[in-house]
Design an enzyme around this catalytic site. Sequence first.
Site, PDB file in Angstrom:
ATOM      1  CD  GLU A 272      84.616  -4.420  46.461  1.00  0.00           C
ATOM      2  OE1 GLU A 272      85.064  -4.227  45.312  1.00  0.00           O
ATOM      3  OE2 GLU A 272      83.421  -4.396  46.734  1.00  0.00           O
TER       4      GLU A 272
ATOM      5  CG  ASN B 288      81.999  -0.988  44.117  1.00  0.00           C
ATOM      6  OD1 ASN B 288      82.248  -1.014  42.924  1.00  0.00           O
ATOM      7  ND2 ASN B 288      82.290  -1.970  44.937  1.00  0.00           N
TER       8      ASN B 288
ATOM      9  CD  GLU C 106      83.626   4.532  36.841  1.00  0.00           C
ATOM     10  OE1 GLU C 106      83.804   4.793  38.040  1.00  0.00           O
ATOM     11  OE2 GLU C 106      83.013   3.515  36.446  1.00  0.00           O
TER      12      GLU C 106
ATOM     13  CE  LYS D  10      90.294  -0.004  39.985  1.00  0.00           C
ATOM     14  NZ  LYS D  10      89.240  -0.358  39.046  1.00  0.00           N
TER      15      LYS D  10
ATOM     16  CG  HIS E 191      79.837   1.534  34.000  1.00  0.00           C
ATOM     17  ND1 HIS E 191      79.206   0.732  34.911  1.00  0.00           N
ATOM     18  CD2 HIS E 191      80.982   1.971  34.597  1.00  0.00           C
ATOM     19  CE1 HIS E 191      79.938   0.667  36.026  1.00  0.00           C
ATOM     20  NE2 HIS E 191      81.025   1.407  35.852  1.00  0.00           N
TER      21      HIS E 191
ATOM     22  NE  ARG F  69      91.364 -26.531  37.015  1.00  0.00           N
ATOM     23  CZ  ARG F  69      91.605 -27.665  36.374  1.00  0.00           C
ATOM     24  NH1 ARG F  69      92.781 -27.870  35.810  1.00  0.00           N
ATOM     25  NH2 ARG F  69      90.697 -28.598  36.322  1.00  0.00           N
TER      26      ARG F  69
ATOM     27  CG  HIS G 135      76.393  -2.014  39.144  1.00  0.00           C
ATOM     28  ND1 HIS G 135      77.242  -2.723  39.949  1.00  0.00           N
ATOM     29  CD2 HIS G 135      77.182  -1.431  38.203  1.00  0.00           C
ATOM     30  CE1 HIS G 135      78.498  -2.584  39.516  1.00  0.00           C
ATOM     31  NE2 HIS G 135      78.482  -1.803  38.463  1.00  0.00           N
TER      32      HIS G 135
ATOM     33  CE  LYS H 234      86.055  -4.981  42.370  1.00  0.00           C
ATOM     34  NZ  LYS H 234      85.002  -4.059  42.839  1.00  0.00           N
TER      35      LYS H 234
ATOM     36  CG  HIS I 117      80.005   1.465  40.962  1.00  0.00           C
ATOM     37  ND1 HIS I 117      80.557   2.718  41.086  1.00  0.00           N
ATOM     38  CD2 HIS I 117      80.663   0.865  39.924  1.00  0.00           C
ATOM     39  CE1 HIS I 117      81.525   2.859  40.183  1.00  0.00           C
ATOM     40  NE2 HIS I 117      81.600   1.757  39.465  1.00  0.00           N
TER      41      HIS I 117
ATOM     42  NE  ARG J  88      89.105  -3.269  43.601  1.00  0.00           N
ATOM     43  CZ  ARG J  88      89.735  -3.899  42.638  1.00  0.00           C
ATOM     44  NH1 ARG J  88      90.683  -4.755  42.938  1.00  0.00           N
ATOM     45  NH2 ARG J  88      89.440  -3.670  41.371  1.00  0.00           N
TER      46      ARG J  88
HETATM   47  P1  NAD Z   1      82.758   0.134  26.251  1.00  0.00           P
HETATM   48  O1  NAD Z   1      83.789  -0.875  26.402  1.00  0.00           O
HETATM   49  O2  NAD Z   1      81.398  -0.311  25.835  1.00  0.00           O
HETATM   50  O3  NAD Z   1      83.286   1.232  25.231  1.00  0.00           O
HETATM   51  C1  NAD Z   1      82.465   2.316  24.899  1.00  0.00           C
HETATM   52  C2  NAD Z   1      82.272   2.455  23.386  1.00  0.00           C
HETATM   53  O4  NAD Z   1      83.418   3.072  22.827  1.00  0.00           O
HETATM   54  C3  NAD Z   1      82.093   1.154  22.646  1.00  0.00           C
HETATM   55  O5  NAD Z   1      81.171   1.316  21.608  1.00  0.00           O
HETATM   56  C4  NAD Z   1      83.491   0.896  22.082  1.00  0.00           C
HETATM   57  O6  NAD Z   1      83.478   0.055  20.948  1.00  0.00           O
HETATM   58  C5  NAD Z   1      83.911   2.287  21.736  1.00  0.00           C
HETATM   59  N1  NAD Z   1      85.339   2.537  21.694  1.00  0.00           N
HETATM   60  C6  NAD Z   1      86.314   2.001  22.472  1.00  0.00           C
HETATM   61  N2  NAD Z   1      87.468   2.627  22.239  1.00  0.00           N
HETATM   62  C7  NAD Z   1      87.249   3.551  21.295  1.00  0.00           C
HETATM   63  C8  NAD Z   1      88.047   4.524  20.667  1.00  0.00           C
HETATM   64  N3  NAD Z   1      89.320   4.706  21.006  1.00  0.00           N
HETATM   65  N4  NAD Z   1      87.496   5.314  19.721  1.00  0.00           N
HETATM   66  C9  NAD Z   1      86.178   5.182  19.401  1.00  0.00           C
HETATM   67  N5  NAD Z   1      85.356   4.306  19.987  1.00  0.00           N
HETATM   68  C10 NAD Z   1      85.885   3.499  20.928  1.00  0.00           C
HETATM   69  O7  NAD Z   1      82.544   0.981  27.584  1.00  0.00           O
HETATM   70  P2  NAD Z   1      83.560   1.575  28.667  1.00  0.00           P
HETATM   71  O8  NAD Z   1      82.921   2.796  29.151  1.00  0.00           O
HETATM   72  O9  NAD Z   1      84.940   1.616  28.169  1.00  0.00           O
HETATM   73  O10 NAD Z   1      83.528   0.467  29.815  1.00  0.00           O
HETATM   74  C11 NAD Z   1      82.341   0.169  30.512  1.00  0.00           C
HETATM   75  C12 NAD Z   1      82.437  -1.239  31.058  1.00  0.00           C
HETATM   76  O11 NAD Z   1      83.515  -1.285  31.990  1.00  0.00           O
HETATM   77  C13 NAD Z   1      81.200  -1.670  31.787  1.00  0.00           C
HETATM   78  O12 NAD Z   1      80.862  -2.977  31.415  1.00  0.00           O
HETATM   79  C14 NAD Z   1      81.614  -1.632  33.238  1.00  0.00           C
HETATM   80  O13 NAD Z   1      80.909  -2.555  34.033  1.00  0.00           O
HETATM   81  C15 NAD Z   1      83.061  -1.977  33.149  1.00  0.00           C
HETATM   82  N6  NAD Z   1      83.868  -1.490  34.277  1.00  0.00           N
HETATM   83  C16 NAD Z   1      84.703  -2.370  34.862  1.00  0.00           C
HETATM   84  C17 NAD Z   1      85.504  -1.967  35.901  1.00  0.00           C
HETATM   85  C18 NAD Z   1      86.492  -2.922  36.507  1.00  0.00           C
HETATM   86  O14 NAD Z   1      87.087  -2.586  37.536  1.00  0.00           O
HETATM   87  N7  NAD Z   1      86.714  -4.065  35.895  1.00  0.00           N
HETATM   88  C19 NAD Z   1      85.462  -0.633  36.348  1.00  0.00           C
HETATM   89  C20 NAD Z   1      84.601   0.247  35.718  1.00  0.00           C
HETATM   90  C21 NAD Z   1      83.806  -0.205  34.672  1.00  0.00           C
HETATM   91  N1  GLY Z   2      85.514  -0.216  39.744  1.00  0.00           N
HETATM   92  C1  GLY Z   2      85.502  -0.786  41.059  1.00  0.00           C
HETATM   93  C2  GLY Z   2      86.752  -1.521  41.401  1.00  0.00           C
HETATM   94  O1  GLY Z   2      87.646  -1.680  40.600  1.00  0.00           O
HETATM   95  O2  GLY Z   2      86.875  -1.969  42.494  1.00  0.00           O
END
Ligand code: NAD
Ligand code: GLY
Length: 362
Positions: free
Chosen positions: A234, A242, A182, A224, A262, A118, A249, A140, A245, A238
Site C-alpha cells: 500500500e 479502502n 465488498e 484484488k 464490517h 518471526r 472503520h 493484510k 473504509h 492499494r
Molecule cells: P467474521 O469472520 O466475523 O464471520 C462472520 C460470521 O459468520 C461469524 O459469526 C462466523 O463465525 C460466521 N461464519 C463463518 N463462516 C461461516 C459459514 N460458512 N457458515 C455459517 N457461519 C459462518 O466476518 P467476515 O465478514 O468474514 O470478516 C470481517 C473481518 O474481516 C473484519 O474483521 C474485517 O476487518 C476483516 N477484513 C480484512 C481484510 C483484509 O484484507 N485482511 C479485508 C476485509 C475485511
Molecule cells: N481490504 C483492503 C486491502 O486488502 O487492502
Amino acid sequence: MQTLTVDLGERSYPIHIGSNLLGDSQLIAEHIQGQQVMVVTNETVAPLYLEKCLSMLTGFRTETVILPDGEQYKNLDVLNNIYDALLTHHFDRRCTLIALGGGVVGDMTGFAAASYQRGVNFIQIPTTLLSQVDSSVGGKTGVNHPLGKNMIGAFHQPQCVIADTDTLMTLDDRQLSAGIAEVIKYGFINDLEFIGWLETNMDKLLQRDSSALSYAIKVSCQDKADIVAADEKEAGQRALLNLGHTFGHAIETGMGYGEWLHGEAIASGMVLAAELSEQLGWIDAEVVNRVRTLVASANLPTTAPKEMSAQQFIDLMAVDKKVIDGKLRLVLMDALGSSVIAEGVDQKIIERVLNRSLEAAA
Ligand code: NAD
Ligand code: GLY
C-alpha cells in the site's frame, strides 16, 4: 475449480475457487512444508467444517485452536490463545497455520503466523463471502485496538487460498449481504462492467445461485489480485481497496465492534464517499443514485448509523491508517466505476455530508 494467481514473484500463490474443495487433500499438501499443522477456527465454524478440514490433513500432525466468535474478540488477548497452543504443542518454525473461517479468523491467524517465531507459513480457507472475495487475499493481517480498527498487524502473504463456495450455503442472509458489500466495492473502484453485471444479477447473488456467486468471487479476487500485485504494501494504489473504509472503520469502532458488520459499515461508507464526491463536484446526482440503489439492492445500509454524531466520525477518522502527517486521505469517486485517493478535503464539507446522512437515518 478455477485458479487465479496473486503474482508476487517468489511469494506468488494460488487462489482456488470452486465447489467441494474442502476435503481435497491434494490441494493443500503441496503448500505444507513440515509435519506440524495448527488449524485455527471458531466456535461457529468448527461444528460445520472442522472435521472436513482435518480430513484434508491426514498424515500431518494436526492440532486445533477454537476461538470465540465475533469481531469483539479480534484483539491481542484472544490472539494469545493461538500462541499458547503453538507453544504448548512445541510447534517449530516449519509449522503451518490454517485459518478456517471468516475474516476475523483469517486476520488473526495470519497475524499469529506473521509473528510466531518471526514468521511461519499459513493457508487461508475462507468460509464467508467477505473473506472469499477480500480478506483472505493480499496478506493484510492483524487485530483491533479499542481505539482503532485493525491498528495492530503485519503484511504476511498466505501460501494459498482455498475458497470452497459450498460453505456459503450455511451463512445467514445478513452475513451474505455484508460480503456483497465488498464485491460491489470492486465495481466502484475500477470496474464499470462489473457494476452493470451486479445491477442485473443481484437477485441471483442473494438467492445464492452458485454460478453467479462463483463469477462474483472470481472477478473480485482477480480485481484484488491485480491491485495487490502492483502495490503489495500500500505505497500507492492499494489504498483504493479502502473505498468506504475510513467512514466504515469509524462506524465499527464508534458503534462498538460487532454491532455493525464490517460489510455493512463499508456499504454505508461507500455511499458517504459517493455523497462527498458529489459535494466536491466530482460526480453528479445520477451517479450517487446508482451507487445508493446498488447498495440498497443488496439489503445493505445507505446512511450513517443514527446513533453516531458527525464529530464522533471526525475524531475516529483521525486515527485511520491512511492518515499521513496528520492529514486525512480518503478514497472518493470521480466517475461511476472509478475511484481516486483524495487529500486535503475540507472538513466542513465532510461534516455537511455526515450530518445529512445522519438526518436521513434519524
Ligand atoms: P467474521 O469472520 O466475523 O464471520 C462472520 C460470521 O459468520 C461469524 O459469526 C462466523 O463465525 C460466521 N461464519 C463463518 N463462516 C461461516 C459459514 N460458512 N457458515 C455459517 N457461519 C459462518 O466476518 P467476515 O465478514 O468474514 O470478516 C470481517 C473481518 O474481516 C473484519 O474483521 C474485517 O476487518 C476483516 N477484513 C480484512 C481484510 C483484509 O484484507 N485482511 C479485508 C476485509 C475485511
Ligand atoms: N481490504 C483492503 C486491502 O486488502 O487492502
